[in-house]
Design a protein around this motif. Structure first.
Motif, PDB file in Angstrom:
ATOM      1  N   ALA A  78       0.827  -1.207   0.000  1.00 20.52           N
ATOM      2  CA  ALA A  78       0.000   0.000   0.000  1.00 20.52           C
ATOM      3  C   ALA A  78       0.863   1.260   0.000  1.00 20.52           C
ATOM      4  CB  ALA A  78      -0.934  -0.007   1.208  1.00 20.52           C
ATOM      5  N   ARG A  79       1.941   1.249   0.760  1.00 21.84           N
ATOM      6  CA  ARG A  79       2.840   2.418   0.763  1.00 21.84           C
ATOM      7  C   ARG A  79       3.441   2.652  -0.608  1.00 21.84           C
ATOM      8  NH1 ARG A  79       7.268   3.884   5.101  1.00 21.84           N
ATOM      9  NH2 ARG A  79       7.343   5.585   3.588  1.00 21.84           N
ATOM     10  N   ARG A  80       3.811   1.573  -1.293  1.00 22.42           N
ATOM     11  CA  ARG A  80       4.379   1.722  -2.636  1.00 22.42           C
ATOM     12  C   ARG A  80       3.354   2.277  -3.619  1.00 22.42           C
ATOM     13  NH1 ARG A  80       6.730  -3.302  -1.164  1.00 22.42           N
ATOM     14  NH2 ARG A  80       5.128  -4.464  -2.299  1.00 22.42           N
ATOM     15  N   ALA A  81       2.087   1.955  -3.411  1.00 19.93           N
ATOM     16  CA  ALA A  81       1.041   2.395  -4.337  1.00 19.93           C
ATOM     17  C   ALA A  81       0.593   3.829  -4.088  1.00 19.93           C
ATOM     18  CB  ALA A  81      -0.162   1.459  -4.240  1.00 19.93           C
ATOM     19  N   LEU A  82       0.968   4.399  -2.935  1.00 14.56           N
ATOM     20  CA  LEU A  82       0.537   5.745  -2.587  1.00 14.56           C
ATOM     21  C   LEU A  82       1.556   6.799  -3.031  1.00 14.56           C
ATOM     22  CD1 LEU A  82      -0.771   5.127   1.044  1.00 14.56           C
ATOM     23  CD2 LEU A  82      -2.159   5.893  -0.895  1.00 14.56           C
ATOM     24  N   SER A  83       1.047   7.948  -3.412  1.00 15.47           N
ATOM     25  CA  SER A  83       1.905   9.097  -3.673  1.00 15.47           C
ATOM     26  C   SER A  83       2.467   9.611  -2.353  1.00 15.47           C
ATOM     27  CB  SER A  83       1.104  10.195  -4.367  1.00 15.47           C
ATOM     28  OG  SER A  83       0.025  10.608  -3.537  1.00 15.47           O
ATOM     29  N   PRO A  84       3.539  10.409  -2.362  1.00 14.55           N
ATOM     30  CA  PRO A  84       4.044  10.984  -1.110  1.00 14.55           C
ATOM     31  C   PRO A  84       2.951  11.785  -0.404  1.00 14.55           C
ATOM     32  CG  PRO A  84       5.631  11.273  -2.882  1.00 14.55           C
ATOM     33  CD  PRO A  84       4.383  10.739  -3.519  1.00 14.55           C
ATOM     34  N   GLY A  85       2.777  11.522   0.879  1.00 10.35           N
ATOM     35  CA  GLY A  85       1.717  12.171   1.623  1.00 10.35           C
ATOM     36  C   GLY A  85       0.358  11.524   1.436  1.00 10.35           C
ATOM     37  N   GLY A  86       0.319  10.415   0.702  1.00  5.49           N
ATOM     38  CA  GLY A  86      -0.946   9.732   0.457  1.00  5.49           C
ATOM     39  C   GLY A  86      -1.490   9.068   1.710  1.00  5.49           C
ATOM     40  N   VAL A  87      -2.784   8.752   1.683  1.00  4.25           N
ATOM     41  CA  VAL A  87      -3.496   8.250   2.857  1.00  4.25           C
ATOM     42  C   VAL A  87      -4.000   6.830   2.616  1.00  4.25           C
ATOM     43  CG1 VAL A  87      -5.405   8.632   4.455  1.00  4.25           C
ATOM     44  CG2 VAL A  87      -4.248  10.598   3.411  1.00  4.25           C
ATOM     45  N   LEU A  88      -3.661   5.938   3.529  1.00  8.37           N
ATOM     46  CA  LEU A  88      -4.294   4.625   3.596  1.00  8.37           C
ATOM     47  C   LEU A  88      -5.338   4.696   4.698  1.00  8.37           C
ATOM     48  CD1 LEU A  88      -4.550   1.558   3.001  1.00  8.37           C
ATOM     49  CD2 LEU A  88      -2.748   1.202   4.714  1.00  8.37           C
ATOM     50  N   ALA A  89      -6.608   4.524   4.340  1.00 11.81           N
ATOM     51  CA  ALA A  89      -7.703   4.579   5.302  1.00 11.81           C
ATOM     52  C   ALA A  89      -8.329   3.200   5.408  1.00 11.81           C
ATOM     53  CB  ALA A  89      -8.751   5.604   4.880  1.00 11.81           C
ATOM     54  N   VAL A  90      -8.471   2.714   6.629  1.00 10.37           N
ATOM     55  CA  VAL A  90      -8.969   1.357   6.865  1.00 10.37           C
ATOM     56  C   VAL A  90     -10.160   1.414   7.803  1.00 10.37           C
ATOM     57  CG1 VAL A  90      -8.408  -0.926   7.759  1.00 10.37           C
ATOM     58  CG2 VAL A  90      -6.667   0.374   6.517  1.00 10.37           C
ATOM     59  N   TRP A  91     -11.287   0.851   7.368  1.00 12.09           N
ATOM     60  CA  TRP A  91     -12.492   0.756   8.191  1.00 12.09           C
ATOM     61  C   TRP A  91     -12.468  -0.552   8.972  1.00 12.09           C
ATOM     62  CZ3 TRP A  91     -16.311  -2.785   8.900  1.00 12.09           C
ATOM     63  CH2 TRP A  91     -17.492  -2.369   9.495  1.00 12.09           C
ATOM     64  N   SER A  92     -12.997  -0.514  10.191  1.00  4.89           N
ATOM     65  CA  SER A  92     -13.081  -1.722  10.998  1.00  4.89           C
ATOM     66  C   SER A  92     -14.308  -1.668  11.893  1.00  4.89           C
ATOM     67  CB  SER A  92     -11.830  -1.882  11.856  1.00  4.89           C
ATOM     68  OG  SER A  92     -11.929  -3.007  12.713  1.00  4.89           O
ATOM     69  N   SER A  93     -14.867  -2.826  12.164  1.00  3.68           N
ATOM     70  CA  SER A  93     -15.998  -2.906  13.084  1.00  3.68           C
ATOM     71  C   SER A  93     -15.572  -2.712  14.529  1.00  3.68           C
ATOM     72  CB  SER A  93     -16.709  -4.253  12.938  1.00  3.68           C
ATOM     73  OG  SER A  93     -15.812  -5.311  13.231  1.00  3.68           O
ATOM     74  N   GLY A  94     -14.261  -2.756  14.800  1.00  4.89           N
ATOM     75  CA  GLY A  94     -13.784  -2.575  16.164  1.00  4.89           C
ATOM     76  C   GLY A  94     -12.313  -2.211  16.196  1.00  4.89           C
ATOM     77  N   PRO A  95     -11.798  -1.824  17.356  1.00  2.00           N
ATOM     78  CA  PRO A  95     -10.409  -1.386  17.471  1.00  2.00           C
ATOM     79  C   PRO A  95      -9.425  -2.547  17.429  1.00  2.00           C
ATOM     80  CG  PRO A  95     -11.450  -1.386  19.619  1.00  2.00           C
ATOM     81  CD  PRO A  95     -12.532  -1.728  18.632  1.00  2.00           C
ATOM     82  N   SER A  96      -8.163  -2.220  17.179  1.00  2.84           N
ATOM     83  CA  SER A  96      -7.090  -3.215  17.202  1.00  2.84           C
ATOM     84  C   SER A  96      -5.774  -2.504  17.467  1.00  2.84           C
ATOM     85  CB  SER A  96      -7.016  -3.976  15.882  1.00  2.84           C
ATOM     86  OG  SER A  96      -5.830  -4.769  15.829  1.00  2.84           O
ATOM     87  N   GLU A  97      -5.268  -2.627  18.694  1.00  5.74           N
ATOM     88  CA  GLU A  97      -3.976  -2.034  19.027  1.00  5.74           C
ATOM     89  C   GLU A  97      -2.865  -2.685  18.202  1.00  5.74           C
ATOM     90  OE1 GLU A  97      -3.182   0.494  20.801  1.00  5.74           O
ATOM     91  OE2 GLU A  97      -5.206   0.949  21.524  1.00  5.74           O
ATOM     92  N   ALA A  98      -3.007  -3.984  17.934  1.00  4.84           N
ATOM     93  CA  ALA A  98      -1.993  -4.684  17.144  1.00  4.84           C
ATOM     94  C   ALA A  98      -1.900  -4.109  15.744  1.00  4.84           C
ATOM     95  CB  ALA A  98      -2.314  -6.178  17.089  1.00  4.84           C
ATOM     96  N   PHE A  99      -3.032  -3.793  15.141  1.00  4.54           N
ATOM     97  CA  PHE A  99      -2.996  -3.231  13.790  1.00  4.54           C
ATOM     98  C   PHE A  99      -2.437  -1.814  13.806  1.00  4.54           C
ATOM     99  CE2 PHE A  99      -5.131  -1.227  10.036  1.00  4.54           C
ATOM    100  CZ  PHE A  99      -4.420  -1.936   9.073  1.00  4.54           C
TER     101      PHE A  99
END
Length: 222
Positions: free
Chosen positions: A166-187
């Motif tokens: 995902a980092r390789r596919a993003l432009s500099p300063g790009g955003v990876l946004a991830v939806w989840s039904s609940g929290p995850s400290e590990a993620f």
């Protein structure tokens, strides 16, 4: 009480089981076994996935949306972006797109026909791997999040290797946004170790103060 009506069944590729489209009056639900993946009455967090991202990118941004769902994220992104924007929607299950153009066409509100939109049928990981710096934002609403998986193959999206892709596919300063039904400290830790600057945003399923508590990670690529 109006009973639920089973409208159709979709087979998830690569042995991923089945999805069932259900309707009760004007309410629609997509189920994976006993798990409700989405409901047409509760679109607030899916819309927030788009609006939070679009507030951080320009009006001509290039977006990749992983998972069409019921189209709420796409609709919100189209409303927030300008005419020069481009949006790729990657949907694994072809019937989900058929449902969007059929019994749930009123929910899509013409979004799939918008000239800014391209639909790719297949795993979103392939679209991520297809080009370096191809997107200003990647929005993932796949399964029920990093720890709510009903399809084992989705693990790779949230793995160290998937986050590096995902980092390789993003432009500099790009955003990876991830939806989840609940929290995850590990993620959260995994995102940080992958080199992202991370913000964890709690959102409500129904928007405002209504509905279950969901989580959106906003991970910015330096």
């Amino acid at each position: 009480m109006i009973p639920w009506e089973h409208l159709d069944t979709a087979v998830v590729p690569d042995g991923g089981g089945e999805l069932r489209l259900m309707r009760r009056g004007a309410e629609y639900s997509i189920m994976a076994g006993a798990i409700e993946l989405m409901n047409s009455r509760l679109s607030g967090s899916e819309e927030a996935l788009a609006t939070l991202v679009c507030a951080r990118v320009g009006p001509a941004a290039r977006l990749l949306i992983g998972g069409y769902g019921m189209g709420f994220t796409l609709r919100a992104a189209l409303a927030a972006l300008g005419p020069q924007a481009s949006l790729v929607v990657a949907e694994l299950v072809p019937k989900v797109v058929d449902w969007a153009r059929g019994p749930m066409a009123h929910l899509s509100a013409g979004g799939l026909e918008d000239p800014r939109v391209s639909v790719v049928l297949g795993d979103v990981s392939r679209a991520i791997a297809a080009g370096a710096k191809a997107y200003d934002a990647i929005l993932l609403d796949v399964d029920n999040g990093p720890e709510g998986l009903s399809r084992k193959e989705n693990d790779r999206l949230y793995s160290r290797e998937g986050l590096a892709a995902a980092r390789r596919a993003l432009s500099p300063g790009g955003v990876l946004a991830v939806w989840s039904s609940g929290p995850s400290e590990a993620f959260t830790r995994r995102l940080k170790s992958a080199g992202f600057d991370v913000e964890v945003v709690p959102v409500r399923a129904g928007g405002g103060k209504r509905g279950a508590r969901h989580v959106i990670w906003l991970a910015v690529s330096p």
